[in-house]
Design a protein around this motif. Structure first.
Motif, PDB file in Angstrom:
ATOM      1  N   VAL A  18       0.772  -1.391   0.027  1.00 32.56           N
ATOM      2  CA  VAL A  18       0.089  -0.109   0.071  1.00 32.56           C
ATOM      3  C   VAL A  18       0.857   1.271   0.149  1.00 32.56           C
ATOM      4  O   VAL A  18       0.670   2.132  -0.775  1.00 32.56           O
ATOM      5  CB  VAL A  18      -0.929  -0.189   1.172  1.00 32.56           C
ATOM      6  CG1 VAL A  18      -1.697   1.112   1.257  1.00 32.56           C
ATOM      7  CG2 VAL A  18      -2.129  -1.052   0.876  1.00 32.56           C
ATOM      8  N   ALA A  19       1.781   1.375   0.900  1.00 28.28           N
ATOM      9  CA  ALA A  19       2.837   2.268   0.865  1.00 28.28           C
ATOM     10  C   ALA A  19       3.654   2.714  -0.674  1.00 28.28           C
ATOM     11  O   ALA A  19       3.864   3.728  -0.988  1.00 28.28           O
ATOM     12  CB  ALA A  19       4.034   2.212   1.886  1.00 28.28           C
ATOM     13  N   ALA A  20       3.539   1.516  -1.249  1.00 28.71           N
ATOM     14  CA  ALA A  20       4.269   1.858  -2.673  1.00 28.71           C
ATOM     15  C   ALA A  20       3.150   1.896  -3.530  1.00 28.71           C
ATOM     16  O   ALA A  20       3.759   2.124  -4.806  1.00 28.71           O
ATOM     17  CB  ALA A  20       4.822   0.178  -2.881  1.00 28.71           C
ATOM     18  N   GLY A  21       1.921   2.092  -3.511  1.00 30.00           N
ATOM     19  CA  GLY A  21       0.809   2.587  -4.127  1.00 30.00           C
ATOM     20  C   GLY A  21      -0.104   1.827  -4.375  1.00 30.00           C
ATOM     21  O   GLY A  21      -0.864   2.123  -5.455  1.00 30.00           O
ATOM     22  N   ALA A  22      -0.269   0.334  -4.021  1.00 28.69           N
ATOM     23  CA  ALA A  22      -1.466  -0.249  -4.295  1.00 28.69           C
ATOM     24  C   ALA A  22      -2.735   0.323  -3.338  1.00 28.69           C
ATOM     25  O   ALA A  22      -2.532   0.694  -2.403  1.00 28.69           O
ATOM     26  CB  ALA A  22      -1.147  -1.689  -3.566  1.00 28.69           C
ATOM     27  N   CYS A  23      -3.744   0.432  -4.166  1.00 26.91           N
ATOM     28  CA  CYS A  23      -4.999   1.300  -3.500  1.00 26.91           C
ATOM     29  C   CYS A  23      -6.094   0.506  -3.143  1.00 26.91           C
ATOM     30  O   CYS A  23      -7.054   0.859  -2.982  1.00 26.91           O
ATOM     31  CB  CYS A  23      -5.368   2.266  -4.507  1.00 26.91           C
ATOM     32  SG  CYS A  23      -3.969   3.590  -4.552  1.00 26.91           S
ATOM     33  N   SER A  24      -6.223  -0.861  -3.856  1.00 24.45           N
ATOM     34  CA  SER A  24      -7.353  -1.695  -3.265  1.00 24.45           C
ATOM     35  C   SER A  24      -6.901  -3.298  -3.243  1.00 24.45           C
ATOM     36  O   SER A  24      -5.593  -3.432  -3.297  1.00 24.45           O
ATOM     37  CB  SER A  24      -7.987  -1.946  -4.780  1.00 24.45           C
ATOM     38  OG  SER A  24      -7.098  -2.504  -5.849  1.00 24.45           O
ATOM     39  N   LEU A  62       2.040   5.074   9.132  1.00 18.59           N
ATOM     40  CA  LEU A  62       2.069   3.738   9.539  1.00 18.59           C
ATOM     41  C   LEU A  62       3.258   3.112   9.402  1.00 18.59           C
ATOM     42  O   LEU A  62       4.007   3.091   8.187  1.00 18.59           O
ATOM     43  CB  LEU A  62       1.080   3.018   8.905  1.00 18.59           C
ATOM     44  CG  LEU A  62      -0.451   3.447   9.258  1.00 18.59           C
ATOM     45  CD1 LEU A  62      -1.422   2.653   8.758  1.00 18.59           C
ATOM     46  CD2 LEU A  62      -0.575   3.340  10.800  1.00 18.59           C
ATOM     47  N   THR A  63       3.981   2.553  10.403  1.00 25.17           N
ATOM     48  CA  THR A  63       5.354   1.625  10.170  1.00 25.17           C
ATOM     49  C   THR A  63       5.064   0.278  10.329  1.00 25.17           C
ATOM     50  O   THR A  63       4.103  -0.109  11.186  1.00 25.17           O
ATOM     51  CB  THR A  63       6.227   2.274  11.103  1.00 25.17           C
ATOM     52  OG1 THR A  63       5.742   2.002  12.374  1.00 25.17           O
ATOM     53  CG2 THR A  63       6.581   3.511  11.196  1.00 25.17           C
ATOM     54  N   THR A  64       5.769  -0.388   9.898  1.00 31.40           N
ATOM     55  CA  THR A  64       5.944  -1.860  10.044  1.00 31.40           C
ATOM     56  C   THR A  64       6.751  -2.222  11.001  1.00 31.40           C
ATOM     57  O   THR A  64       7.759  -1.575  11.465  1.00 31.40           O
ATOM     58  CB  THR A  64       6.476  -2.587   8.566  1.00 31.40           C
ATOM     59  OG1 THR A  64       7.734  -2.196   8.304  1.00 31.40           O
ATOM     60  CG2 THR A  64       5.406  -2.109   7.389  1.00 31.40           C
ATOM     61  N   ALA A  65       6.554  -3.425  11.300  1.00 27.71           N
ATOM     62  CA  ALA A  65       7.330  -4.063  12.756  1.00 27.71           C
ATOM     63  C   ALA A  65       8.906  -4.090  12.337  1.00 27.71           C
ATOM     64  O   ALA A  65       9.837  -3.745  13.126  1.00 27.71           O
ATOM     65  CB  ALA A  65       6.851  -5.259  13.051  1.00 27.71           C
ATOM     66  N   ALA A  66       9.257  -4.188  11.082  1.00 35.64           N
ATOM     67  CA  ALA A  66      10.519  -4.323  10.685  1.00 35.64           C
ATOM     68  C   ALA A  66      11.274  -2.924  10.569  1.00 35.64           C
ATOM     69  O   ALA A  66      12.596  -2.824  10.592  1.00 35.64           O
ATOM     70  CB  ALA A  66      10.558  -4.998   9.225  1.00 35.64           C
ATOM     71  N   ALA A  67      10.469  -1.935  10.700  1.00 37.63           N
ATOM     72  CA  ALA A  67      10.926  -0.682  10.443  1.00 37.63           C
ATOM     73  C   ALA A  67      11.657   0.026  11.540  1.00 37.63           C
ATOM     74  O   ALA A  67      11.510  -0.428  12.748  1.00 37.63           O
ATOM     75  CB  ALA A  67       9.993   0.526   9.986  1.00 37.63           C
TER      76      ALA A  67
END
Length: 67
Positions: A18-24, A62-67
């Protein structure tokens, strides 16, 4: 946590796409290489997408656990 047990796709995987651009949900499933399965993941994926855009509107990241 797994967003999709059938394809071992995690919430973090969904957030990354989603952060990379996926919207659905369809775009996320395509980006993750998911094929049709039981479909129980669709609502979870949609929830994660909504969370991302709601946080974006508030100016939060929103951050991921890996960040």
């Amino acid at each position: 946590m797994y967003a999709c047990v059938c394809h071992a796709v995690t919430d973090d995987d969904v957030r990354d796409h989603v952060a990379a651009g996926a919207c659905s949900a369809k775009e996320v499933r395509t980006a993750c290489g998911m094929r049709p399965g039981c479909g129980s993941c669709v609502n979870r994926i949609r929830d994660l997408i909504e969370q991302h855009f709601a946080a974006d509107e508030r100016g939060e990241a929103l951050t991921t656990a890996a960040a």
